[in-house]
Design a protein around this motif. Structure first.
Motif, short mmCIF file in Angstrom:
data_model
loop_
_atom_site.label_atom_id
_atom_site.label_comp_id
_atom_site.label_asym_id
_atom_site.label_seq_id
_atom_site.Cartn_x
_atom_site.Cartn_y
_atom_site.Cartn_z
N MET A 1 0.84 -1.18 0.00
CA MET A 1 0.00 0.00 0.00
C MET A 1 0.88 1.25 0.00
O MET A 1 1.85 1.34 0.75
CB MET A 1 -0.91 -0.01 1.23
CG MET A 1 -1.74 1.22 1.35
SD MET A 1 -2.85 1.07 2.76
CE MET A 1 -3.83 2.49 2.48
N SER A 2 0.54 2.19 -0.82
CA SER A 2 1.32 3.41 -0.96
C SER A 2 1.17 4.29 0.29
O SER A 2 0.07 4.49 0.79
CB SER A 2 0.85 4.18 -2.20
OG SER A 2 1.62 5.34 -2.38
N GLN A 3 2.29 4.80 0.79
CA GLN A 3 2.26 5.64 1.98
C GLN A 3 2.18 7.12 1.63
O GLN A 3 1.82 7.93 2.47
CB GLN A 3 3.51 5.39 2.83
CG GLN A 3 3.55 4.00 3.41
CD GLN A 3 4.74 3.84 4.33
OE1 GLN A 3 5.13 4.76 5.01
NE2 GLN A 3 5.33 2.66 4.32
N ILE A 4 2.55 7.49 0.41
CA ILE A 4 2.52 8.89 0.00
C ILE A 4 1.89 8.98 -1.38
O ILE A 4 2.23 8.22 -2.28
CB ILE A 4 3.92 9.53 0.04
CG1 ILE A 4 3.83 11.03 -0.18
CG2 ILE A 4 4.86 8.88 -0.94
CD1 ILE A 4 5.07 11.79 0.24
N SER A 5 0.97 9.89 -1.51
CA SER A 5 0.25 10.02 -2.78
C SER A 5 0.93 11.06 -3.67
O SER A 5 1.74 11.87 -3.22
CB SER A 5 -1.20 10.42 -2.53
OG SER A 5 -1.25 11.77 -2.07
N ARG A 6 0.56 11.01 -4.91
CA ARG A 6 1.06 11.97 -5.89
C ARG A 6 0.63 13.38 -5.50
O ARG A 6 1.38 14.34 -5.66
CB ARG A 6 0.51 11.59 -7.26
CG ARG A 6 1.05 12.36 -8.40
CD ARG A 6 0.41 11.82 -9.70
NE ARG A 6 0.89 12.53 -10.84
CZ ARG A 6 0.47 13.74 -11.20
NH1 ARG A 6 -0.45 14.35 -10.50
NH2 ARG A 6 0.97 14.32 -12.26
N ASP A 7 -0.60 13.50 -4.95
CA ASP A 7 -1.09 14.82 -4.52
C ASP A 7 -0.26 15.35 -3.35
O ASP A 7 -0.02 16.56 -3.26
CB ASP A 7 -2.56 14.73 -4.11
CG ASP A 7 -3.48 14.50 -5.30
OD1 ASP A 7 -3.08 14.83 -6.44
OD2 ASP A 7 -4.60 14.00 -5.08
N GLU A 8 0.17 14.46 -2.46
CA GLU A 8 1.01 14.90 -1.34
C GLU A 8 2.38 15.36 -1.85
O GLU A 8 2.92 16.35 -1.36
CB GLU A 8 1.18 13.77 -0.34
CG GLU A 8 -0.09 13.48 0.45
CD GLU A 8 0.02 12.23 1.30
OE1 GLU A 8 -0.42 12.30 2.46
OE2 GLU A 8 0.54 11.21 0.81
N VAL A 9 2.91 14.69 -2.84
CA VAL A 9 4.18 15.11 -3.44
C VAL A 9 4.00 16.47 -4.10
O VAL A 9 4.84 17.36 -3.95
CB VAL A 9 4.69 14.07 -4.46
CG1 VAL A 9 5.93 14.59 -5.17
CG2 VAL A 9 4.98 12.75 -3.77
N ALA A 34 9.11 4.40 -1.56
CA ALA A 34 10.14 3.38 -1.28
C ALA A 34 10.96 3.76 -0.05
O ALA A 34 11.28 2.92 0.79
CB ALA A 34 11.04 3.18 -2.49
N ILE A 35 11.30 5.04 0.06
CA ILE A 35 12.07 5.52 1.22
C ILE A 35 11.26 5.32 2.50
O ILE A 35 11.77 4.82 3.51
CB ILE A 35 12.46 7.01 1.03
CG1 ILE A 35 13.50 7.15 -0.08
CG2 ILE A 35 12.98 7.60 2.35
CD1 ILE A 35 13.74 8.57 -0.53
N LEU A 36 9.99 5.69 2.47
CA LEU A 36 9.14 5.53 3.65
C LEU A 36 8.99 4.06 4.03
O LEU A 36 8.93 3.71 5.21
CB LEU A 36 7.78 6.18 3.42
CG LEU A 36 7.79 7.71 3.35
CD1 LEU A 36 6.41 8.23 2.97
CD2 LEU A 36 8.25 8.31 4.65
N GLU A 37 8.95 3.19 3.03
CA GLU A 37 8.86 1.76 3.30
C GLU A 37 10.12 1.26 4.02
O GLU A 37 10.04 0.51 4.99
CB GLU A 37 8.67 1.00 1.99
CG GLU A 37 8.47 -0.49 2.18
CD GLU A 37 8.28 -1.21 0.85
OE1 GLU A 37 8.77 -2.35 0.75
OE2 GLU A 37 7.66 -0.63 -0.06
#
Length: 99
Positions: A1-9, A34-37
């Motif tokens: 599951m993605s921890q950061i969305s494109r909108d957050e970026v 990937a870094i957050l993972e």
């Protein structure tokens, strides 16, 4: 599951005043995810009983001792300045700072 969305970026880029293309937003979203993972994996490690360290190499001060030496006087340092005000270098005001 993605921890950061494109909108957050995109939001972070706006806060940092970075102009990112659509491709860059997608790329950075994946990289940051990937870094957050990886950070999550590190945080999951059981460190019970492990003594915290600030430097595992136990380095000692490797700098030379300070030696007082003669230096320029204020007058000599300011002698070549294009503009001096109250015994200091005068520089143009930046970022709308008050006078």
């Amino acid at each position: 599951m993605s921890q950061i969305s494109r909108d957050e970026v995109s939001h972070l880029a706006r806060l940092a005043r970075l102009a990112l293309t659509e491709d860059e937003l997608d790329s950075f979203a994946g990289q940051l995810d990937a870094i957050l993972e990886h950070v999550g994996r590190i945080q999951a490690v059981d460190v019970t009983g492990v003594e915290p360290t600030d430097n595992p190499l136990k380095a000692v001060n490797v700098f030379r001792p300070d030696v007082v030496q003669p230096s320029l006087s204020q007058q000599d340092a300011l002698a070549g300045a294009p503009e001096v005000q109250d015994g200091q270098f005068a520089v143009p005001r930046i970022l709308g700072e008050p006078e």
